[in-house]
Scaffold this motif. Structure first.
Motif, short mmCIF file in Angstrom:
data_model
loop_
_atom_site.label_atom_id
_atom_site.label_comp_id
_atom_site.label_asym_id
_atom_site.label_seq_id
_atom_site.Cartn_x
_atom_site.Cartn_y
_atom_site.Cartn_z
N UNK A 158 0.81 -1.22 0.00
CA UNK A 158 0.00 0.00 0.00
C UNK A 158 0.85 1.28 0.00
N UNK A 159 1.99 1.25 0.70
CA UNK A 159 2.81 2.46 0.78
C UNK A 159 3.31 2.86 -0.60
N UNK A 160 3.71 1.86 -1.40
CA UNK A 160 4.22 2.20 -2.73
C UNK A 160 3.11 2.74 -3.64
N UNK A 161 1.93 2.12 -3.57
CA UNK A 161 0.81 2.61 -4.39
C UNK A 161 0.45 4.04 -3.98
N UNK A 162 0.46 4.29 -2.66
CA UNK A 162 0.12 5.63 -2.15
C UNK A 162 1.16 6.65 -2.61
N UNK A 163 2.41 6.25 -2.54
CA UNK A 163 3.48 7.18 -2.93
C UNK A 163 3.38 7.51 -4.43
N UNK A 164 3.01 6.52 -5.23
CA UNK A 164 2.86 6.77 -6.67
C UNK A 164 1.69 7.72 -6.94
N UNK A 165 0.61 7.53 -6.19
CA UNK A 165 -0.55 8.42 -6.37
C UNK A 165 -0.16 9.85 -5.99
N UNK A 166 0.61 9.99 -4.90
CA UNK A 166 1.02 11.33 -4.47
C UNK A 166 1.89 11.99 -5.53
N UNK A 167 2.73 11.17 -6.18
CA UNK A 167 3.60 11.73 -7.22
C UNK A 167 2.77 12.23 -8.41
N UNK A 168 1.76 11.47 -8.78
CA UNK A 168 0.91 11.88 -9.91
C UNK A 168 0.18 13.18 -9.55
N UNK A 169 -0.38 13.23 -8.36
CA UNK A 169 -1.13 14.42 -7.97
C UNK A 169 -0.22 15.66 -7.91
N UNK A 170 0.99 15.47 -7.42
CA UNK A 170 1.92 16.61 -7.30
C UNK A 170 2.29 17.16 -8.68
N UNK A 171 2.29 16.27 -9.69
CA UNK A 171 2.68 16.71 -11.04
C UNK A 171 1.53 17.39 -11.77
N UNK A 172 0.34 17.35 -11.20
CA UNK A 172 -0.84 17.80 -11.94
C UNK A 172 -1.71 18.75 -11.12
N UNK A 173 -1.23 19.97 -10.94
CA UNK A 173 -2.02 20.92 -10.14
C UNK A 173 -3.36 21.28 -10.77
N UNK A 174 -3.54 20.98 -12.04
CA UNK A 174 -4.81 21.31 -12.71
C UNK A 174 -5.93 20.32 -12.41
N UNK A 175 -5.62 19.27 -11.66
CA UNK A 175 -6.64 18.27 -11.33
C UNK A 175 -6.83 18.22 -9.82
N UNK A 176 -8.06 17.99 -9.38
CA UNK A 176 -8.25 17.82 -7.93
C UNK A 176 -8.94 16.48 -7.66
N UNK A 177 -8.50 15.82 -6.59
CA UNK A 177 -9.11 14.53 -6.27
C UNK A 177 -10.57 14.71 -5.88
N UNK A 178 -11.41 13.86 -6.40
CA UNK A 178 -12.83 13.88 -6.03
C UNK A 178 -13.07 12.84 -4.93
N UNK A 179 -12.49 11.67 -5.12
CA UNK A 179 -12.48 10.66 -4.06
C UNK A 179 -11.29 9.73 -4.33
N UNK A 180 -10.90 9.03 -3.31
CA UNK A 180 -9.84 8.04 -3.52
C UNK A 180 -10.05 6.85 -2.59
N UNK A 181 -9.51 5.74 -2.99
CA UNK A 181 -9.70 4.52 -2.20
C UNK A 181 -8.46 3.64 -2.36
N UNK A 182 -8.02 3.11 -1.25
CA UNK A 182 -6.84 2.23 -1.25
C UNK A 182 -7.29 0.79 -1.14
N UNK A 183 -6.67 -0.08 -1.92
CA UNK A 183 -7.04 -1.49 -1.86
C UNK A 183 -5.82 -2.38 -1.75
N UNK A 184 -6.02 -3.57 -1.21
CA UNK A 184 -4.94 -4.56 -1.25
C UNK A 184 -5.55 -5.95 -1.39
N UNK A 185 -4.70 -6.89 -1.80
CA UNK A 185 -5.17 -8.25 -2.07
C UNK A 185 -4.40 -9.23 -1.18
#
Ligand code: HEM
Length: 372
Positions: A158-185
């Motif tokens: 989960x930490x790696x998936x979260x870190x990747x999501x944070x990187x994407x969001x940081x690169x894209x100030x023109x987008x705002x999260x509407x909702x998010x959900x973390x999953x694992x298997x």
């Protein structure tokens, strides 16, 4: 980019060479001339086993209007950079402009209604893409439902998936999260070509999925001739449902009672003793004495010769199940099953509070040309 191609001996996919080939060509990897048609699976569907962890983030543009080609290209590039192997994006109905007023609920594309904004007058919205409706028993929270775009990032934890999501969001100030959900298997593994995991009810999930990429492609990818916009061939409809589960209630039931609710044993074996990877004969049990008629599997897939045309790739979530499935058509795929599940024994334990309908574009970047 890792690229798995599925050799499409599939007759119905034979003509997909044009569309999928174009996408491959755009990625600098065109199939050899005269080769059999090949189909590249979108990242969300590659491999037998989904990533152990995933982060799903639904995004809207900050300006509130549907995104343009440049914004989508930047988003796709940021996702690709954050996770070259399995990150993917999917488009919600709102990415294509306002929905058709008084439409038939099956998206736009006919009679000049709606879906024209993004394409500058061209009909570009996948025909069956619409906002996810509320099904009986749902309590959809608008703050956790829909979105112009859904970004999916995988990770080894989960930490790696979260870190990747944070990187994407940081690169894209023109987008705002509407909702998010973390999953694992938990207990993610591959058995006989199928990705299996333990779901939040402690049952093994994944046996009903196809056992390879060819069958996955057959069940999930839009084909030329499906009546979809040309750019959509090789893409797939994704349905996400954020399902809360009454875990305490469930855990109070005996294992035998739980198995009758699901219709399989915890490890996947059938209640009549049929091995997990084989087909039970429900016709020999018309009254549901072995496998109850209101059990999940019996409602979901009553005809063992005709499995539901969808592929599930769900994740456990702190509140329950982050259900996710892919199909060529959400009406004959997810919705047909969902309607059959109404009144199933499992419904007592479930509350769907969010999610959405999305369209995963085909691999490559030619689909971006559909946007102005
Ligand atoms: C919290 C919600 C859910 C839980 C806990 C759950 C659990 C399970 C389990 C344990 C199985 C049997 C193993 C397998 O084949 O994977 C299964 C099968 C299946 N489920 Fe679900 N499920 C849920 C929601 C849904 C929903 C919303 C749908 C679609 C509308 C769905 C569709 C199916 C299908 C098509 C199968 C395969 C049936 C077969 O071929 O035998 N499930 N599910």
């Amino acid at each position: 980019m890792r690229r798995r191609t599925v050799l499409a001996g599939l007759p119905a996919l034979a003509t997909a060479g044009g569309a999928a080939g174009a996408a491959l060509g755009a990625a600098g990897c065109a199939p050899a001339a005269g080769s059999a048609a090949t189909v590249a699976l979108p990242p969300q569907l590659r491999g037998a086993e989904p990533p152990v962890a995933a982060e799903l983030v639904a995004l809207d543009t900050v300006h509130g209007r549907p995104p343009g080609r440049a914004e989508l290209a930047a988003l796709a590039a940021a996702v690709g950079a954050a996770e070259p192997d399995g990150g993917g994006i999917a488009l919600g109905a709102a990415a294509f402009g306002p929905a058709a007023a008084g439409g038939d609920g099956r998206g736009s594309g006919t009679g000049g209604s709606g879906g024209t904004g993004a394409g500058g007058g061209t009909e570009v919205r996948p025909r069956r893409l619409r906002d996810m409706p509320a099904f009986p028993g749902d309590l959809l929270d608008p703050a956790r439902t829909h979105g112009q775009v859904l970004v999916q990032l995988g990770g080894r934890d989960p930490a790696q998936a979260r870190e990747r999501a944070a990187r994407v969001l940081a690169a894209l100030p023109g987008w705002r999260p509407r909702w998010r959900a973390a999953g694992h298997r938990p207990d993610s593994r591959v058995v006989d070509g199928r990705g299996l995991a333990r779901n939040p009810f402690h049952f093994t999930e994944g046996f009903g999925n196809p056992d390879g990429e060819r069958a996955t492609a057959e069940r999930t990818l839009v084909r030329p001739g499906d009546g979809e916009p040309e750019w959509a061939a090789g893409g797939s409809y994704q349905v996400v449902r954020l399902v809360q589960i009454a875990a305490e209630l469930w855990d109070r039931d005996s294992l035998a009672a739980q198995e009758r609710v699901i219709g399989r044993r915890r490890d996947g074996r059938w209640l009549d003793g049929t091995p997990a990877t084989e087909r039970p004969d429900f016709a020999a049990d018309p009254a549901g004495r072995r496998t109850p008629l209101d059990s999940h599997v019996r409602r979901a897939a009553p005809d063992r010769r005709r499995p539901p045309p969808l592929v599930r790739r769900s994740y456990s979530h702190p509140e329950g199940l982050l259900f996710s499935c892919f199909q060529r058509d959400p009406v004959t795929g997810f919705e047909a099953v969902q309607h059959r599940l109404a009144g199933e024994a499992m419904a007592t334990y479930l509350l769907t509070v969010g999610g959405g309908y999305f369209f995963v574009p085909p691999p490559g970047d030619t689909w971006l040309r559909a946007f102005a």
